[in-house]
Motif scaffolding. Structure first.
Motif, PDB file in Angstrom:
ATOM      1  N   ASP A   1      59.345 -38.533 -19.820  1.00 34.68           N
ATOM      2  CA  ASP A   1      59.354 -39.978 -19.620  1.00 34.68           C
ATOM      3  C   ASP A   1      60.472 -40.647 -20.424  1.00 34.68           C
ATOM      4  N   ARG A   2      61.524 -39.914 -20.718  1.00 35.10           N
ATOM      5  CA  ARG A   2      62.601 -40.490 -21.525  1.00 35.10           C
ATOM      6  C   ARG A   2      63.557 -41.319 -20.681  1.00 35.10           C
ATOM      7  N   GLN A   3      64.270 -42.220 -21.371  1.00 34.93           N
ATOM      8  CA  GLN A   3      65.320 -43.026 -20.747  1.00 34.93           C
ATOM      9  C   GLN A   3      66.557 -42.962 -21.629  1.00 34.93           C
ATOM     10  N   LEU A   4      67.708 -42.811 -20.989  1.00 35.59           N
ATOM     11  CA  LEU A   4      68.993 -42.833 -21.666  1.00 35.59           C
ATOM     12  C   LEU A   4      69.635 -44.185 -21.400  1.00 35.59           C
ATOM     13  N   THR A   5      69.941 -44.916 -22.457  1.00 34.96           N
ATOM     14  CA  THR A   5      70.578 -46.227 -22.327  1.00 34.96           C
ATOM     15  C   THR A   5      71.940 -46.179 -23.005  1.00 34.96           C
ATOM     16  N   LEU A   6      72.974 -46.577 -22.261  1.00 33.33           N
ATOM     17  CA  LEU A   6      74.339 -46.630 -22.778  1.00 33.33           C
ATOM     18  C   LEU A   6      74.783 -48.090 -22.812  1.00 33.33           C
ATOM     19  N   MET A   7      75.313 -48.537 -23.942  1.00 34.78           N
ATOM     20  CA  MET A   7      75.878 -49.881 -24.042  1.00 34.78           C
ATOM     21  C   MET A   7      77.330 -49.741 -24.495  1.00 34.78           C
ATOM     22  N   VAL A   8      78.214 -50.287 -23.675  1.00 35.41           N
ATOM     23  CA  VAL A   8      79.644 -50.278 -23.977  1.00 35.41           C
ATOM     24  C   VAL A   8      80.054 -51.726 -24.183  1.00 35.41           C
ATOM     25  N   PHE A   9      80.546 -52.046 -25.358  1.00 34.39           N
ATOM     26  CA  PHE A   9      80.913 -53.422 -25.676  1.00 34.39           C
ATOM     27  C   PHE A   9      82.347 -53.687 -25.239  1.00 34.39           C
ATOM     28  N   THR A  10      82.459 -54.200 -24.000  1.00 34.20           N
ATOM     29  CA  THR A  10      83.749 -54.516 -23.413  1.00 34.20           C
ATOM     30  C   THR A  10      83.553 -55.549 -22.316  1.00 34.20           C
ATOM     31  N   ALA A  11      84.528 -56.429 -22.147  1.00 32.00           N
ATOM     32  CA  ALA A  11      84.495 -57.405 -21.050  1.00 32.00           C
ATOM     33  C   ALA A  11      85.093 -56.809 -19.787  1.00 32.00           C
ATOM     34  N   ASP A  12      85.812 -55.706 -19.933  1.00 25.78           N
ATOM     35  CA  ASP A  12      86.520 -55.085 -18.819  1.00 25.78           C
ATOM     36  C   ASP A  12      86.254 -53.580 -18.822  1.00 25.78           C
ATOM     37  N   PRO A  13      85.242 -53.116 -18.074  1.00 22.47           N
ATOM     38  CA  PRO A  13      84.887 -51.686 -18.109  1.00 22.47           C
ATOM     39  C   PRO A  13      85.852 -50.814 -17.317  1.00 22.47           C
ATOM     40  N   LYS A  14      87.091 -50.811 -17.742  1.00 20.66           N
ATOM     41  CA  LYS A  14      88.105 -50.019 -17.035  1.00 20.66           C
ATOM     42  C   LYS A  14      88.044 -48.563 -17.475  1.00 20.66           C
ATOM     43  N   PRO A  15      88.627 -47.664 -16.680  1.00 15.60           N
ATOM     44  CA  PRO A  15      88.645 -46.255 -17.067  1.00 15.60           C
ATOM     45  C   PRO A  15      89.276 -46.051 -18.440  1.00 15.60           C
ATOM     46  N   GLY A  16      88.676 -45.167 -19.196  1.00 13.05           N
ATOM     47  CA  GLY A  16      89.156 -44.871 -20.536  1.00 13.05           C
ATOM     48  C   GLY A  16      88.058 -44.238 -21.359  1.00 13.05           C
ATOM     49  N   LEU A  17      88.369 -43.942 -22.602  1.00 15.19           N
ATOM     50  CA  LEU A  17      87.452 -43.290 -23.523  1.00 15.19           C
ATOM     51  C   LEU A  17      86.880 -44.336 -24.479  1.00 15.19           C
ATOM     52  N   TYR A  18      85.555 -44.391 -24.564  1.00 12.95           N
ATOM     53  CA  TYR A  18      84.868 -45.337 -25.436  1.00 12.95           C
ATOM     54  C   TYR A  18      84.131 -44.546 -26.498  1.00 12.95           C
ATOM     55  N   THR A  19      84.427 -44.854 -27.764  1.00 11.76           N
ATOM     56  CA  THR A  19      83.846 -44.110 -28.878  1.00 11.76           C
ATOM     57  C   THR A  19      83.085 -45.059 -29.795  1.00 11.76           C
ATOM     58  N   LYS A  20      82.873 -44.631 -31.030  1.00 12.74           N
ATOM     59  CA  LYS A  20      81.940 -45.272 -31.945  1.00 12.74           C
ATOM     60  C   LYS A  20      82.094 -46.779 -32.138  1.00 12.74           C
ATOM     61  N   ASP A  21      83.266 -47.329 -32.063  1.00  8.04           N
ATOM     62  CA  ASP A  21      83.399 -48.766 -32.290  1.00  8.04           C
ATOM     63  C   ASP A  21      83.016 -49.600 -31.065  1.00  8.04           C
ATOM     64  N   LYS A  22      82.885 -48.997 -29.896  1.00  6.08           N
ATOM     65  CA  LYS A  22      82.567 -49.723 -28.668  1.00  6.08           C
ATOM     66  C   LYS A  22      81.313 -49.210 -27.969  1.00  6.08           C
ATOM     67  N   LEU A  23      80.552 -48.322 -28.600  1.00  6.66           N
ATOM     68  CA  LEU A  23      79.502 -47.619 -27.893  1.00  6.66           C
ATOM     69  C   LEU A  23      78.207 -47.540 -28.708  1.00  6.66           C
ATOM     70  N   GLU A  24      77.078 -47.782 -28.043  1.00  2.00           N
ATOM     71  CA  GLU A  24      75.756 -47.495 -28.592  1.00  2.00           C
ATOM     72  C   GLU A  24      74.990 -46.713 -27.541  1.00  2.00           C
ATOM     73  N   VAL A  25      74.271 -45.683 -27.963  1.00  2.00           N
ATOM     74  CA  VAL A  25      73.554 -44.799 -27.045  1.00  2.00           C
ATOM     75  C   VAL A  25      72.155 -44.554 -27.608  1.00  2.00           C
ATOM     76  N   LEU A  26      71.144 -44.598 -26.724  1.00  2.00           N
ATOM     77  CA  LEU A  26      69.784 -44.311 -27.143  1.00  2.00           C
ATOM     78  C   LEU A  26      69.093 -43.481 -26.074  1.00  2.00           C
ATOM     79  N   LEU A  27      68.541 -42.343 -26.465  1.00  2.00           N
ATOM     80  CA  LEU A  27      67.683 -41.527 -25.620  1.00  2.00           C
ATOM     81  C   LEU A  27      66.308 -41.592 -26.258  1.00  2.00           C
ATOM     82  N   SER A  28      65.352 -42.214 -25.557  1.00  2.00           N
ATOM     83  CA  SER A  28      64.039 -42.393 -26.166  1.00  2.00           C
ATOM     84  C   SER A  28      62.927 -42.222 -25.143  1.00  2.00           C
ATOM     85  N   GLY A  29      61.762 -41.866 -25.652  1.00  3.88           N
ATOM     86  CA  GLY A  29      60.603 -41.713 -24.795  1.00  3.88           C
ATOM     87  C   GLY A  29      59.790 -40.495 -25.178  1.00  3.88           C
ATOM     88  N   PHE A  30      59.074 -39.964 -24.188  1.00  7.99           N
ATOM     89  CA  PHE A  30      58.120 -38.884 -24.401  1.00  7.99           C
ATOM     90  C   PHE A  30      58.522 -37.673 -23.561  1.00  7.99           C
TER      91      PHE A  30
END
Length: 130
Positions: free
Chosen positions: A20-49
């Motif tokens: 019952d897990r969910q993976l949530t990705l948050m990318v802090f950008t106004a323009d989600p163009k192709p590219g690599l997003y790392t620690k300063d622009k990214l939060e990731v959570l995998l949570s559940g049962f």
């Protein structure tokens, strides 16, 4: 808007029985163009049962107090607007999750998504009391 900043949020629910897990990705950008997003622009959570037991929750992620030095990265390989309020996105999540509840790491396996249809909201959300 997250904290009055534009962001891209993608959520993936497990399709496996009892997991019952969910993976949530948050990318802090106004323009989600192709590219690599790392620690300063990214939060990731995998949570559940993972085994369907509400007494055995798990939380894995990046950019939370227990994992501020995580090694996850998101590569957006394609982003195409397809109409008013619609777009498709493709990409790949890679690296290692850090356990938030407890200790440990876990590699990302098969973190690829392709031509995912998404809704695009450009107006700012204002939480108005009713």
């Amino acid at each position: 808007m997250a904290g009055n900043k534009p962001y891209l949020m993608l959520a993936f629910k497990s399709m496996d029985a009892v997991d019952d897990r969910q993976l949530t990705l948050m990318v802090f950008t106004a323009d989600p163009k192709p590219g690599l997003y790392t620690k300063d622009k990214l939060e990731v959570l995998l949570s559940g049962f993972p085994v369907g037991d509400i007494n055995k929750p798990e939380m894995w992620g990046y950019k939370y107090p227990a994992s501020a030095t995580g090694g996850l990265q998101l590569e957006i390989t394609s982003y195409k607007e397809t109409g008013k309020g619609k777009a498709t996105i493709s990409g790949k999540l890679s690296g290692q999750f850090t356990k938030i509840l407890g200790k440990g790491t876990m590699p990302v396996e098969n973190g690829v998504f392709s031509e995912l249809e998404i809704d695009v909201y450009e107006e700012q959300y204002l939480n108005k009391p009713q």
